[in-house]
Design a protein around this motif. Structure first.
Motif, PDB file in Angstrom:
ATOM      1  N   ASP A 128       0.910  -1.068  -0.078  1.00 60.18           N
ATOM      2  CA  ASP A 128       0.163  -0.498   0.113  1.00 60.18           C
ATOM      3  C   ASP A 128       0.864   0.917  -0.164  1.00 60.18           C
ATOM      4  O   ASP A 128       0.700   2.202  -1.223  1.00 60.18           O
ATOM      5  CB  ASP A 128      -0.455  -0.010   1.487  1.00 60.18           C
ATOM      6  N   VAL A 129       2.393   1.386   0.340  1.00 61.78           N
ATOM      7  CA  VAL A 129       2.968   2.614   0.616  1.00 61.78           C
ATOM      8  C   VAL A 129       2.831   3.009  -0.568  1.00 61.78           C
ATOM      9  O   VAL A 129       4.146   3.673  -1.249  1.00 61.78           O
ATOM     10  CB  VAL A 129       4.106   2.390   2.026  1.00 61.78           C
ATOM     11  N   TYR A 130       3.919   1.253  -1.150  1.00 63.14           N
ATOM     12  CA  TYR A 130       4.383   0.973  -2.781  1.00 63.14           C
ATOM     13  C   TYR A 130       2.999   2.259  -3.140  1.00 63.14           C
ATOM     14  O   TYR A 130       3.875   2.487  -4.278  1.00 63.14           O
ATOM     15  CB  TYR A 130       4.845   0.020  -2.957  1.00 63.14           C
ATOM     16  N   ALA A 131       2.189   1.701  -3.885  1.00 60.93           N
ATOM     17  CA  ALA A 131       1.319   2.475  -4.163  1.00 60.93           C
ATOM     18  C   ALA A 131       0.958   3.922  -3.821  1.00 60.93           C
ATOM     19  O   ALA A 131       0.160   4.990  -5.207  1.00 60.93           O
ATOM     20  CB  ALA A 131      -0.056   1.498  -4.051  1.00 60.93           C
ATOM     21  N   TYR A 132       0.760   4.161  -3.133  1.00 56.26           N
ATOM     22  CA  TYR A 132       0.674   5.433  -2.307  1.00 56.26           C
ATOM     23  C   TYR A 132       1.571   6.158  -3.145  1.00 56.26           C
ATOM     24  O   TYR A 132       1.295   7.397  -3.861  1.00 56.26           O
ATOM     25  CB  TYR A 132       0.314   5.040  -1.082  1.00 56.26           C
ATOM     26  N   MET A 133       2.976   6.053  -2.678  1.00 55.86           N
ATOM     27  CA  MET A 133       4.139   7.202  -3.015  1.00 55.86           C
ATOM     28  C   MET A 133       4.365   6.763  -4.927  1.00 55.86           C
ATOM     29  O   MET A 133       4.204   8.381  -4.820  1.00 55.86           O
ATOM     30  CB  MET A 133       5.284   6.449  -2.789  1.00 55.86           C
ATOM     31  N   LYS A 134       3.750   6.002  -5.125  1.00 56.32           N
ATOM     32  CA  LYS A 134       3.587   6.090  -6.645  1.00 56.32           C
ATOM     33  C   LYS A 134       2.845   6.995  -7.522  1.00 56.32           C
ATOM     34  O   LYS A 134       3.040   7.456  -8.242  1.00 56.32           O
ATOM     35  CB  LYS A 134       3.723   4.162  -6.963  1.00 56.32           C
ATOM     36  N   SER A 135       1.659   7.325  -6.391  1.00 57.33           N
ATOM     37  CA  SER A 135       0.506   7.959  -6.924  1.00 57.33           C
ATOM     38  C   SER A 135       0.765   9.272  -7.097  1.00 57.33           C
ATOM     39  O   SER A 135       0.424   9.836  -7.807  1.00 57.33           O
ATOM     40  CB  SER A 135      -0.269   7.171  -5.836  1.00 57.33           C
ATOM     41  N   TYR A 136       2.186   9.752  -6.010  1.00 59.42           N
ATOM     42  CA  TYR A 136       2.017  11.065  -6.018  1.00 59.42           C
ATOM     43  C   TYR A 136       2.959  11.434  -6.607  1.00 59.42           C
ATOM     44  O   TYR A 136       3.786  12.448  -6.776  1.00 59.42           O
ATOM     45  CB  TYR A 136       2.001  12.184  -4.746  1.00 59.42           C
TER      46      TYR A 136
END
Length: 720
Positions: A626-634
């Motif tokens: 989830d952290v990976y996906a969140y960081m990638k999104s911004y």
């Protein structure tokens, strides 16, 4: 070739086009192909060639601003009292101060003897020294201009004098990589001692008797992880007194104000621990003050209360079943630090930040309503007296304790400033309540504070949160409609962007620009929860808050999208980089220094400097999908799209160990290959500097002039 500069004349110089070398990255089932990761290898001549080509392109595209740059530099210089000295600070038998000289880049550290015949408050009244006259008994302790000779970069790290005033420990960095060489000087003879320690972190702490000095070293990731003890004059190996193996923690060492205790501090972003040792026994064993507990932060200071040695402890542990997010203050006997007594309870609207102890009073530092505050708390024969807050007649200001090295002194040195008030240095007298002005920062050329206005405004974020904005402008520019505006933001690490005066900024205000600070979540201006709601999986609040501030300023008629430029450096570069993707239509330009614009790549690599300790700030994308996906999104770099972008000027440094040059280099390369407009896109790399950029005040003024000229050109004010 690595790039194609492709030009025949400087005036028609084409932008360098970085080659694409696909590099596959896969985590949690997600595949990202990075075409510019090859730029990470600064030992590759093609990489250096590309950076140098970008510098040539940037210089060519800003050549028309050379005259404006010169004028701005001259304005900064003309408003600055170049030959000057600081307010002397008393320590032991001397007054210590620094000098600056016209034409010299760096400060000169000096001291002169106190008047031994003076008594009472007179003995603590600093001598009125004139910058251009000889001072009786003056001793030059360290001239950084001499140390910096023949070096492209220079930074002074440690500067620490023994309690008896006999010895100086100092350290220098001449590369910009924040690794220092520690040296020692006998101030009685002026002799440089043979002792020398390489590869240290910047600080140095003396034992009470001046026989030993404690210092830190860093690991391969530039994390201060080890404390060493050096015995002056010894040829034996230095002794390791503490090592922290956990890569989430930084280590530092210092003393209490009383100098009775040496203190080793071990801290991550969310957990801290202190180890103490009586300074009179420097070869003894450090012991834990309070045991380390995950998620609990604390700081400690030694005080003598009603004749008893006690530790004052600021902490955010659970109190009465509730987590003390904004910290509380407790005390405990030095003999039993776990026996805590609550002194100041938790408040949602006050963030306790620090406590300083003196022989007869305490000084509390805290923030309320997004402003710093300071309070004096007398110590009486029976314990604690009645505390009171110092008040100032300013809407926006920043106040804090200054240099106060003595345990017993009848005055408290404090500093006060605002966006429109040059720095003022006061001595406060707790016994009488007097506030004695010792110095106001000189601003040459007839500066009048009444010509400028500062005020607080509030924007409303998408979730309804009110976001404070600080603004400053020249008064005669207020009544003629929207103005070009520079909007600055940071929003990470609980760092607060407090009001401060800038001589250089006057060159913008005088030309009709407004300067504003968006106090977005992720910073610390509004307390710990303000920070917590702008980190890890709430990080996007930082970016959307900034966009809300920009939209508010446009809607309120303060500025227009055509006249608005976003500014942020380091983690603030992440902010403005993300904003460039989110709302490019709101900005005419993006100005950023050493920007953290490729965060996911960096935080995924534990071998990079400082990555592991950053996981508490951003989350751990290696372990958490989830952290990976969140960081990638911004991530600014990974979310570049084929659309128009504002004009962009990005600056970086080849030797930066905190935000590697490769991040802005990759970002600019991908933007140039992807964006659909012809707005200027410039990358400027300092080839011999670190995270702080160039060194030396004149070089820094030139750098500011370069950025301001670009900024004024971007908003249509280059002819002013």
């Amino acid at each position: 070739m690595a790039f194609d500069s492709g030009t025949e004349t400087v005036s028609n110089l084409d932008a360098p086009i970085a080659k694409k070398v696909p590099t596959r990255r896969e985590h949690h089932g997600d595949v990202f192909v990075d075409e510019y990761e090859w730029l990470r290898d600064k030992d590759n001549p093609e990489v250096i060639g590309y950076l140098e080509a970008e510098n040539v392109y940037t210089e060519a595209k800003t050549a028309h601003l050379e005259s404006l740059r010169g004028r701005i530099f001259d304005e900064i210089k003309a408003r600055t009292q170049e030959t000057d000295l600081s307010v002397p600070t008393r320590s032991g038998d001397f007054w210590y101060y620094s000098r600056s000289f016209e034409g010299k880049q760096y400060a000169v550290q000096c001291r002169c003897p106190i008047d031994a015949s003076a008594e009472g408050i007179d003995a603590w009244t600093p001598p009125r020294l004139e910058a251009d006259t000889e001072v009786s008994g003056e001793q030059v302790l360290l001239d950084s201009n001499e140390l910096a000779a023949d070096h492209d970069f220079f930074a002074l790290g440690a500067f620490s004098v023994t309690q008896d005033g006999a010895l100086l420990a100092y350290s220098v960095d001449t590369v910009g990589d924040e690794r220092y060489v520690l040296r020692f000087k006998d101030l009685r003879t002026g002799e440089l001692l043979a002792d020398e320690v390489s590869g240290t972190a910047p600080g140095a702490t003396w034992s009470l008797d001046g026989t030993h000095v404690f210092y830190q070293t860093v690991d391969e990731s530039w994390r201060p992880d080890t404390v060493w003890r050096h015995r002056l004059g010894s040829t034996e190996d230095d002794v390791q007194v503490f090592h922290e193996p956990d890569e989430r923690y930084w280590v530092s060492i210092g003393t209490t104000r009383s100098e009775k205790y040496l203190m080793i501090w071990i801290g991550s972003k969310i957990t801290s621990e202190c180890r103490v040792l009586e300074s009179a026994t420097p070869e003894g064993e450090f012991r834990a003050l309070l045991p380390r507990r995950e998620g609990v932060e604390y700081s400690a200071e030694h005080a003598v209360v009603a004749g008893e040695d006690r530790f004052l402890i600021l902490h955010n542990d659970v109190v009465d079943g509730v987590k003390a997010e904004n910290f509380v203050l407790a005390d405990a006997p030095a003999s039993d630090p776990t026996n805590l007594t609550l002194l100041i309870g938790h408040r949602d609207d006050v963030r306790l930040e620090d406590v300083d102890a003196f022989a007869d009073h305490l000084v509390l530092s805290y923030r309320r309503e997004a402003l710093t505050r300071i309070a004096i708390w007398p110590l009486t024969e029976s314990g604690y007296g009645q505390r009171h807050e110092l008040e100032f007649d300013l809407e926006l200001f920043a106040v804090g304790a200054g240099a106060n090295p003595e345990w017993e002194q009848p005055t408290l040195r404090i500093g006060l400033t605002s966006f429109i008030s040059p720095v003022q240095v006061f001595d406060y007298v707790p016994a009488t309540g007097e506030l004695l002005l010792r110095r106001e920062q000189p601003v040459l050329g007839g500066y009048d504070v009444e010509d400028y206005v500062q005020q607080r405004d509030w924007a409303t974020a998408a979730d309804g949160t009110r976001i404070p904005i600080s603004l400053v402008w020249k008064r005669d520019a207020a009544a003629v409609g929207p103005k070009p505006l520079l909007l600055y933001g940071y929003g990470s690490y609980e760092a607060s962007m407090d009001p401060s005066f800038s001589v250089a900024r006057l060159s913008l205000l005088e030309r009709g620009m407004v300067f504003a600070v968006a106090h977005v979540r992720g910073g610390g201006e509004m307390g710990r929860l303000w920070y917590d709601n702008g980190k890890t999986l709430t990080k996007k609040n930082t970016f959307t808050d900034f966009v809300s501030c920009a939209q508010h300023l446009i809607d309120a008629g303060v500025t227009t999208a055509e006249g608005l430029v976003a500014d942020g450096g380091s983690a603030g570069g992440l902010l403005v980089g993300a904003v460039a993707n989110l709302a490019p239509e709101l900005f005419a330009g993006i100005l950023t220094n050493v920007p953290f614009v490729d965060p996911l790549t960096s935080i995924l690599d534990p071998s990079l400097p400082l990555t592991v300790i950053e996981w508490d700030e951003w989350g751990n994308p290696l372990a958490d999908k989830d952290v990976y996906a969140y960081m990638k999104s911004y991530s600014p770099y990974e979310n570049i799209e084929a659309k128009p972008y504002p004009a962009i000027l990005a600056s970086t440094s080849l030797n930066d160990t905190r935000v590697l040059y490769v991040e802005p280099a990759k970002w600019v390369a991908k933007l140039r290959a992807t964006k659909t407009d012809d707005a200027p896109l410039l990358l400027k790399t300092e080839m011999s500097a670190g995270h702080g950029g160039v060194s030396g005040r004149y070089e820094k003024w030139k750098e500011v002039a370069f950025e301001f000229a670009w900024l004024l050109d971007t908003v249509g004010l280059a002819d002013r």
